[in-house]
Design a protein around this motif. Structure first.
Motif, short mmCIF file in Angstrom:
data_model
loop_
_atom_site.label_atom_id
_atom_site.label_comp_id
_atom_site.label_asym_id
_atom_site.label_seq_id
_atom_site.Cartn_x
_atom_site.Cartn_y
_atom_site.Cartn_z
N LYS A 1 0.84 -1.02 -0.10
CA LYS A 1 -0.05 -0.08 0.01
C LYS A 1 1.01 1.24 0.05
O LYS A 1 2.00 1.04 0.48
CB LYS A 1 -0.98 0.00 1.04
N TRP B 1 0.72 3.84 1.59
CA TRP B 1 1.08 4.83 2.98
C TRP B 1 1.75 3.79 3.93
O TRP B 1 2.04 3.96 4.98
CB TRP B 1 -0.60 4.96 3.53
N THR C 1 4.78 1.77 5.84
CA THR C 1 5.95 2.33 6.27
C THR C 1 6.92 1.16 6.77
O THR C 1 6.37 0.14 7.16
CB THR C 1 5.87 3.63 7.38
N ALA D 1 -1.16 6.71 9.35
CA ALA D 1 -0.38 6.69 8.08
C ALA D 1 -1.35 6.99 6.90
O ALA D 1 -1.08 7.68 5.91
CB ALA D 1 0.32 5.64 8.04
N LYS D 2 -2.61 6.32 7.02
CA LYS D 2 -3.59 6.38 5.97
C LYS D 2 -4.03 7.87 5.61
O LYS D 2 -4.12 8.49 4.91
CB LYS D 2 -4.87 5.63 6.08
N SER D 3 -4.55 8.43 7.13
CA SER D 3 -5.01 9.86 6.89
C SER D 3 -4.00 10.76 6.66
O SER D 3 -4.25 11.55 5.67
CB SER D 3 -5.21 10.11 8.56
N GLU D 4 -2.66 10.62 6.88
CA GLU D 4 -1.63 11.67 6.32
C GLU D 4 -1.25 11.53 5.08
O GLU D 4 -1.12 12.57 4.28
CB GLU D 4 -0.28 11.39 7.38
N PHE D 5 -1.41 10.20 4.55
CA PHE D 5 -0.97 10.02 3.19
C PHE D 5 -2.01 10.69 2.36
O PHE D 5 -1.65 11.67 1.43
CB PHE D 5 -1.00 8.61 2.72
N TYR D 6 -3.06 10.28 2.51
CA TYR D 6 -4.32 10.72 1.70
C TYR D 6 -4.63 12.36 1.77
O TYR D 6 -4.93 13.12 0.75
CB TYR D 6 -5.70 9.91 1.98
N ARG E 1 -1.85 13.90 -0.11
CA ARG E 1 -1.78 13.92 -1.31
C ARG E 1 -3.10 15.03 -2.05
O ARG E 1 -2.59 15.50 -3.12
CB ARG E 1 -2.14 12.43 -1.69
N MET F 1 -2.56 7.08 -5.45
CA MET F 1 -3.86 7.06 -4.28
C MET F 1 -4.27 5.62 -4.73
O MET F 1 -5.07 4.95 -3.89
CB MET F 1 -4.42 8.10 -4.27
#
Length: 412
Positions: free
Chosen positions: A131, A133, A135, A169-174, A177, A196
């Motif tokens: 995925k 996001w 790490t 991580a999901k929240s910060e990534f999307y 972006r 995404m």
């Protein structure tokens, strides 16, 4: 009621096993341990395996091949320690060298070991279907969690921590972006959307005689031979054949502050060339590196020699068609940062010397046929205001072709 059987390979002996007493409770274990039925003493093992697979699938998205990536982490503490060493570093071996190649070799033999000491390379194992996001920290915690018995206190602590990190991580990534997409151009916007969505383009397959898809080494050698053959018919430049314009002007000299300005404006996102330091380190310590690089640049200009190490490059074959052959590949070279900086100085001097003798609208940064049209219209209108003046437009076909080319690019 006859209990359901466990599929082969899920029992301890690899054969078919029957559930014990109580189909719903799974044979005296925890309730719902096996959806297929009971399992006795093997239920805990199967439960752990299923949870491990679910955690892997959460991060990987299922399927795919393993991927190994070599990165160079740049920790703030290491950058500070590296800076203290570089501030008082002795570059006398570079200054005392007699020629360009020796200066360049001494420079790298002193700089690269320091970079490897404070910023060592790290091997990061990944997955093709990771995925976007995910790490390395999350993966390390998942591996650590699998070392503890399922259901133990430590196992639960790690599970909760992993869930929190995944959510963050999901929240910060999307969110990040989407924020960057608001100010990006259409190509970056399209690239972010594909990232995404988790879609990745398949690498093109080169179809040509004598190329085996599985033999990557032979394919790389054939591509390299083709790129080399392009310039084989070009003879080496003989400097004695060049005309001499006397009196000759003295060679320009590069000053340390000129090198400092170029290093400081170096994009930190630029990929380094072969055996070169990260762009962030070079830009961060532009002041400390400007003096030895100044000595190499000036010696190279004085000797009319490019250092051997700067002639190396990482060449990427980029296909120009959907189903490319070797002849449809375009080489894109990843060269040294310092080579491109020296080229900037030389290009600036050349343009300043012959700028008045070349077309001010062709092959110039920030100019196009639109500027050429405006200049023509301005000339016609100025002549129209003068009495007894006739304006004649030549080269109409060439101008029409240029306009068609601009229109075709705009429609892409």
């Amino acid at each position: 009621m006859q209990p359901k059987s466990v599929p082969e390979g899920r029992g301890g002996d690899g054969g078919e096993r029957r559930g014990g007493e109580g189909e719903k409770t799974g044979g005296g274990g925890e309730r719902g341990e096996w959806e297929e039925g009971g399992g006795g003493g093997e239920s805990g093992k199967w439960r752990r395996r299923r949870r491990e697979e679910e955690e892997k699938e959460e991060g990987r998205g299922g399927g795919g091949n393993k991927r190994i990536q070599i990165v160079r982490p740049l920790k703030d503490s290491a950058i500070r320690e590296f800076g203290l060493i570089l501030q008082n570093f002795d570059w006398s071996s570079v200054y005392k060298a007699e020629n360009t190649n020796d200066k360049c070799d001494n420079f790298y033999s002193a700089l690269l070991p320091l970079i490897d000491e404070y910023f060592p390379l790290v091997v990061v194992k990944g997955h093709d279907n990771d995925k976007p996001w995910i790490t390395t920290k999350i993966k390390a915690l998942i591996a650590l969690q699998q070392a503890f018995p399922a259901g133990s206190n430590r196992w639960k602590e790690l599970r909760n921590k992993i869930n929190r990190l995944i959510k963050k991580a999901k929240s910060e990534f999307y969110v990040g972006r989407v924020r960057r997409m608001k100010g990006s151009n259409p190509s970056q916007w399209h690239r972010n959307i594909k990232s995404m969505a988790g879609t990745k383009p398949k690498p093109p397959v080169i179809k040509d005689e004598g190329i085996n898809e599985s033999d990557t080494t032979r394919t790389a050698k054939m591509i390299n031979r083709f790129f080399v053959s392009i310039a084989e018919d070009i003879s080496r430049l003989d400097l004695t054949d060049l005309p001499a314009y006397l009196p000759s002007l003295p060679l320009p000299t590069i000053q340390p502050w000129d090198v400092y300005q170029e290093l400081q404006h170096l994009s930190r996102r630029k990929a380094p060339g072969p055996n070169c330091g990260p762009a962030r380190i070079i830009s961060e310590f532009a002041l400390e590196l400007s003096h030895p690089l100044k000595a190499i640049f000036n010696e190279s200009i004085r000797e009319l020699v490019v250092p051997h190490s700067w002639k190396r490059a990482i060449v990427l074959p980029i296909p120009k068609t959907t189903n490319p052959t070797i002849e449809d590949l375009r080489p894109v070279s990843l060269t040294y940062h310092f080579t491109k900086i020296l080229e900037k100085f030389i290009a600036k001097w050349l343009v300043g010397d012959i700028g008045n003798a070349i077309d001010k609208y062709s092959n110039r940064k920030g100019h196009s046929t639109a500027h050429y049209l405006i200049d023509i219209l301005n000339t016609i209108h100025q002549n129209a205001d003068k009495a007894k003046t006739v304006s004649t437009l030549h080269g109409g076909y060439r101008l029409q072709q240029s306009l068609r080319q601009d229109r075709s690019w705009a429609s892409c």
